[in-house]
Design a protein around this motif. Structure first.
Motif, PDB file in Angstrom:
ATOM      1  N   GLU A 236       5.294  -1.316  -4.419  1.00 51.63           N
ATOM      2  CA  GLU A 236       5.289  -2.633  -5.040  1.00 51.63           C
ATOM      3  C   GLU A 236       4.182  -2.724  -6.082  1.00 51.63           C
ATOM      4  OE1 GLU A 236       5.490  -5.885  -2.387  1.00 51.63           O
ATOM      5  OE2 GLU A 236       4.506  -7.236  -3.753  1.00 51.63           O
TER       6      GLU A 236
ATOM      7  N   SER B   9       4.784   0.579  10.222  1.00 56.28           N
ATOM      8  CA  SER B   9       5.405   1.315   9.125  1.00 56.28           C
ATOM      9  C   SER B   9       6.914   1.272   9.301  1.00 56.28           C
ATOM     10  CB  SER B   9       4.928   2.775   9.123  1.00 56.28           C
ATOM     11  OG  SER B   9       5.257   3.411  10.345  1.00 56.28           O
TER      12      SER B   9
ATOM     13  N   MET C 171       8.456  -2.872   6.280  1.00 55.60           N
ATOM     14  CA  MET C 171       8.268  -3.569   5.013  1.00 55.60           C
ATOM     15  C   MET C 171       9.618  -3.823   4.335  1.00 55.60           C
ATOM     16  SD  MET C 171       4.965  -4.019   4.864  1.00 55.60           S
ATOM     17  CE  MET C 171       4.872  -4.108   6.649  1.00 55.60           C
TER      18      MET C 171
ATOM     19  N   ASN D 257       6.220  -6.425   0.646  1.00 55.98           N
ATOM     20  CA  ASN D 257       5.105  -5.982   1.470  1.00 55.98           C
ATOM     21  C   ASN D 257       4.668  -7.130   2.377  1.00 55.98           C
ATOM     22  OD1 ASN D 257       2.349  -5.470   2.369  1.00 55.98           O
ATOM     23  ND2 ASN D 257       2.359  -3.750   0.954  1.00 55.98           N
TER      24      ASN D 257
ATOM     25  N   TYR E 173       2.313  -7.416   4.462  1.00 57.13           N
ATOM     26  CA  TYR E 173       0.872  -7.678   4.543  1.00 57.13           C
ATOM     27  C   TYR E 173       0.432  -8.586   3.395  1.00 57.13           C
ATOM     28  CZ  TYR E 173       0.551  -3.934   8.015  1.00 57.13           C
ATOM     29  OH  TYR E 173       0.713  -3.159   9.139  1.00 57.13           O
ATOM     30  N   SER E 174       0.813  -8.226   2.167  1.00 57.18           N
ATOM     31  CA  SER E 174       0.356  -8.993   1.013  1.00 57.18           C
ATOM     32  C   SER E 174       1.026 -10.360   0.922  1.00 57.18           C
ATOM     33  CB  SER E 174       0.606  -8.207  -0.279  1.00 57.18           C
ATOM     34  OG  SER E 174       1.987  -7.982  -0.486  1.00 57.18           O
TER      35      SER E 174
END
Length: 254
Positions: free
Chosen positions: A2, A40, A43, A51, A53-54
């Motif tokens: 990304e 993992s 995503m 993503n 997390y972001s």
């Protein structure tokens, strides 16, 4: 991979409409896990959040079976899940629950029976959870566990996020990090030089507009499935470009 997107936080004006909160009731289902211990492989997904997390979702996430996914309308909804030890407690961690956000679809597999591998086949209510979330309620060796689940209010950090892709006269807007009921029922967009234009769900949490709004500051109106509406006034500045993300300072509460 990304591409990093610049973020900008702008003031917004909220219009709140009274509506009932999410009404929770326990239902029966099953749950498996996917991805590794670091989440993992989890995503991206059918909601389009990329993503995790972001975008603020982390590892407390789940894919929903087709019956629960509702063609993407359930994207962003939050579920409290606990192992159903009364049905079969062999692989349960008793007395604990985990709250996860729906970020993906667990597609049907009609090549295998629904009770032997086709866990996400209709009409099953099934959660394919990120491994770090699943192991909080189940024993790893079990693989699949019976669960009790209920819709709950989503509590998110930060404001609602708008990510704009596409091109002029075809804007695709990912609406993410939505609190309250978590899922979006409707949305509209208005430029500083254009009228309000209703948006339609393209896929997952991506909403589309066919208006020519490039080069204008943008206001979005978003209504959740809980009935709360917020108007994000000029949340996107005039100098925006496709591929950029913008975070408001407002968040849904119910």
């Amino acid at each position: 991979m990304e591409t990093p997107r610049p973020l900008a936080v702008f003031l917004a004006v909220a219009t709140l409409l009274a509506a009932p909160a999410v009404v929770a009731a326990w239902s029966k289902g099953t749950a498996t896990f996917y991805g590794g211990s670091d989440a993992s492989g989890t995503m991206g997904g059918a909601c389009g959040y990329g993503n995790l997390y972001s975008t603020g979702y982390g590892t407390a996430t789940t894919a929903l079976s087709q019956a629960l996914f509702s063609g993407g309308a359930s994207c962003g909804q939050c579920f409290q899940i606990t192992c159903d030890s009364q049905t079969d407690g062999r692989w349960c961690r008793a007395g604990v629950s985990v709250t996860v956000t729906a970020t993906n679809l667990c597609p049907p597999n009609y090549a295998v029976p629904s009770d032997n591998g086709g866990w996400c086949n209709p009409p099953r209510a099934h959660f394919d959870m990120a491994q770090p979330a699943w192991v909080q309620i189940g024993v790893y060796q079990g693989g699949i566990i019976p669960v009790l689940y209920q819709r709950v209010r989503c509590v998110k950090q930060g404001g609602v996020r708008f990510t704009i892709t596409g091109f002029n006269h075809y804007e695709l807007v990912l609406i993410s990090n939505v609190g309250g009921s978590g899922s979006v029922a409707s949305a509209w967009v208005q430029g500083t030089s254009t009228n309000r234009v209703p948006m339609s769900r393209n896929w997952g949490a991506n909403w589309q507009s066919l208006a020519g709004i490039a080069g204008q500051a943008l206001t979005f109106g978003v209504t959740t499935t809980g009935g709360q509406t917020i108007v994000f006034q000029n949340v996107v500045p005039v100098n925006w470009a496709f591929g950029m993300s913008f975070i408001s300072n407002l968040q849904f509460s119910y």
